[in-house]
Scaffold this active site. Sequence first.
Site, PDB file in Angstrom:
ATOM      1  N   GLU A 249       0.880  -1.168   0.000  1.00 30.73           N
ATOM      2  CA  GLU A 249       0.000   0.000   0.000  1.00 30.73           C
ATOM      3  C   GLU A 249       0.911   1.210   0.000  1.00 30.73           C
ATOM      4  O   GLU A 249       1.519   1.528   1.025  1.00 30.73           O
ATOM      5  CB  GLU A 249      -0.868   0.028   1.266  1.00 30.73           C
ATOM      6  CG  GLU A 249      -1.934  -1.024   1.340  1.00 30.73           C
ATOM      7  CD  GLU A 249      -2.945  -0.933   0.213  1.00 30.73           C
ATOM      8  OE1 GLU A 249      -3.030   0.122  -0.460  1.00 30.73           O
ATOM      9  OE2 GLU A 249      -3.638  -1.934  -0.013  1.00 30.73           O
ATOM     10  N   CYS A 283      -2.410   8.596   3.309  1.00 30.84           N
ATOM     11  CA  CYS A 283      -2.216   8.163   1.917  1.00 30.84           C
ATOM     12  C   CYS A 283      -3.406   8.603   1.095  1.00 30.84           C
ATOM     13  O   CYS A 283      -3.321   8.750  -0.106  1.00 30.84           O
ATOM     14  CB  CYS A 283      -2.137   6.652   1.815  1.00 30.84           C
ATOM     15  SG  CYS A 283      -0.944   5.964   2.898  1.00 30.84           S
ATOM     16  N   GLU A 385       4.005  12.923  -4.010  1.00 31.11           N
ATOM     17  CA  GLU A 385       3.319  12.893  -2.718  1.00 31.11           C
ATOM     18  C   GLU A 385       4.095  13.725  -1.698  1.00 31.11           C
ATOM     19  O   GLU A 385       5.272  13.472  -1.453  1.00 31.11           O
ATOM     20  CB  GLU A 385       3.202  11.446  -2.224  1.00 31.11           C
ATOM     21  CG  GLU A 385       2.313  11.343  -1.004  1.00 31.11           C
ATOM     22  CD  GLU A 385       2.130   9.919  -0.520  1.00 31.11           C
ATOM     23  OE1 GLU A 385       3.138   9.198  -0.399  1.00 31.11           O
ATOM     24  OE2 GLU A 385       0.977   9.534  -0.238  1.00 31.11           O
TER      25      GLU A 385
HETATM   26  C1  UN1 Z   1      -3.751   5.679   5.095  1.00 31.45           C
HETATM   27  O1  UN1 Z   1      -3.635   6.892   5.085  1.00 31.45           O
HETATM   28  O2  UN1 Z   1      -2.808   4.936   4.785  1.00 31.45           O
HETATM   29  O3  UN1 Z   1      -9.630   6.137   4.460  1.00 31.45           O
HETATM   30  C2  UN1 Z   1      -4.970   4.970   5.560  1.00 31.45           C
HETATM   31  C3  UN1 Z   1      -8.921   6.689   5.309  1.00 31.45           C
HETATM   32  C4  UN1 Z   1      -8.539   5.933   6.547  1.00 31.45           C
HETATM   33  C5  UN1 Z   1      -7.328   5.099   6.298  1.00 31.45           C
HETATM   34  C6  UN1 Z   1      -6.183   5.840   5.684  1.00 31.45           C
HETATM   35  N1  UN1 Z   1      -9.638   5.096   6.961  1.00 31.45           N
HETATM   36  O4  UN1 Z   1      -8.505   7.830   5.148  1.00 31.45           O
END
Ligand code: UN1
Length: 495
Positions: A249, A283, A385
């Site tokens: 990920e 992310c 990013e």
């Molecule tokens: C992440 O930033 O790696 O959907 C995960 C979301 C959170 C998870 C983020 N439930 O923003």
Amino acid sequence: MVQEYRLLIGGEWTDSSTGETFDDLNPATLENLAVLQAGGREDVDRAVEAAKKGFKTWSETPAPKRAEVLFRAARILQERKEDLAVLMTQEMGKVLAETRGDVQEAIDITYYAAGEGRRMFGETTTSELKDKFCMTVLRPLGVVGLIAPWNFPIAIPAWKIMPALAAGNAIIFKPASDTPVLSIKLVEILAEAGLPPGVINLVTGSGGTVGKAIVQHPDIRGISFTGSLETGKWIMGECSKAMKRVSLELGGKNPVIVMDDADLDLALEGVLWGAFGTTGQRCTATSRVILHEKIRDEFTARLLAKTKILRVGDGLLPETDVGPVINKAQLEKIQRYVKIGEEEGATLLIGGKTIDPELSGLPGYFFEPTVFTDVKPDMRIAQEEIFGPVLSIITVSSFEEAIEVANNTQYGLSSAIYTENMVNAFKAIEKIEAGITYVNAPTIGAEVHLPFGGIKGTGNGFREAGTDAIREFTEVKAVYIDYSRKLQKAQIDTD
Ligand code: UN1
């Protein structure tokens, strides 16, 4: 008193082989919260030996029994939610409402994975031959290595750990070095819930040493990693040498399209939350807002007004909207990107500076919520990013152009469109290249029973959470049972 923590190997809390330690700073106050062991390759070797033993008993334990441990762990997490959230704000910085959400996400995935103990479905199907039965079963991978990031200190470790355990694997877990204490708390809870020794082993330390040793260990059969694209590429290369399962990920450059027919109040709220929630350190954070030219001026003016009044500060204080960034290196990286944006010719609308500790009375790593406008889709600030509170506004003149700009990135994690036009909404679902698309909601906020992950540079095809969570940590086996009591030849005995 600064708390000291050790490594967990084979059910014992032990010192590392290196004799070295590292500190765990509160990014808002720069106080030292804890001292951690800097693990070495030998510690990983010891942990793998313990995990191999753990794997034998755990994989032979019936899945519903394994699930009982997870149900207990979920209840303990629930009881300690508030304490864990406060500790997380101290360790990671994000505001208390969000750390409560992080713990809740861990509770949710733990219950969800525990439920798999009585599912873990295979398939039954027909056979081309008489008196023959065909089915599939899911088998654990063995010893798996889980490498977690710091931005979701308990939720993301739980996304990885709980399904891996439900499926019967044993674990070597390397927490992020910025948030090891929350990981240790999670592992302690699992032990309290009755997880046998050796099933989960925790080794703190640097990615360059501990992470590398985990990725390269020949007896670790699977790696699950959340982090940067650069590290992900290296891990995938290493895993390919040993034909090791790897699920990744990685980053995102998540767009929100705001069409001229959108509910602007709703879009504004969503963009602010997506861009500056978690100080932009998700992310899934919104890092590009793609505005239709007809609403550009109004939306930009209103976004500016709303960004101006965001309060930056310690996440424990109820008035804080935006907490600190995680560490000094990250602060410097964000500052570098602001400079890059200015040099590329984007217009800095607001923010752009590291907050001065002297002038502000904020001792930690704080950065102003920042918005750039006049951003061109190919600029580095629109491509790379940043992982901080920096938002880029890109203007387009049609829906088609908006989609083209949204897809003009090496990443494909989350995405969103604000529109009242049903056709545009469905077309966006069809055309945006991403693992997640929201309609009239921000890019952040995924729920644990849906698959989480992305395409292109964001991942390698796996998804975490949801029904895919178990697939991440299992192999599928095809089983044929011939009860004809004679040799039957598939493809050859055709009558
Ligand atoms: C992440 O930033 O790696 O959907 C995960 C979301 C959170 C998870 C983020 N439930 O923003």
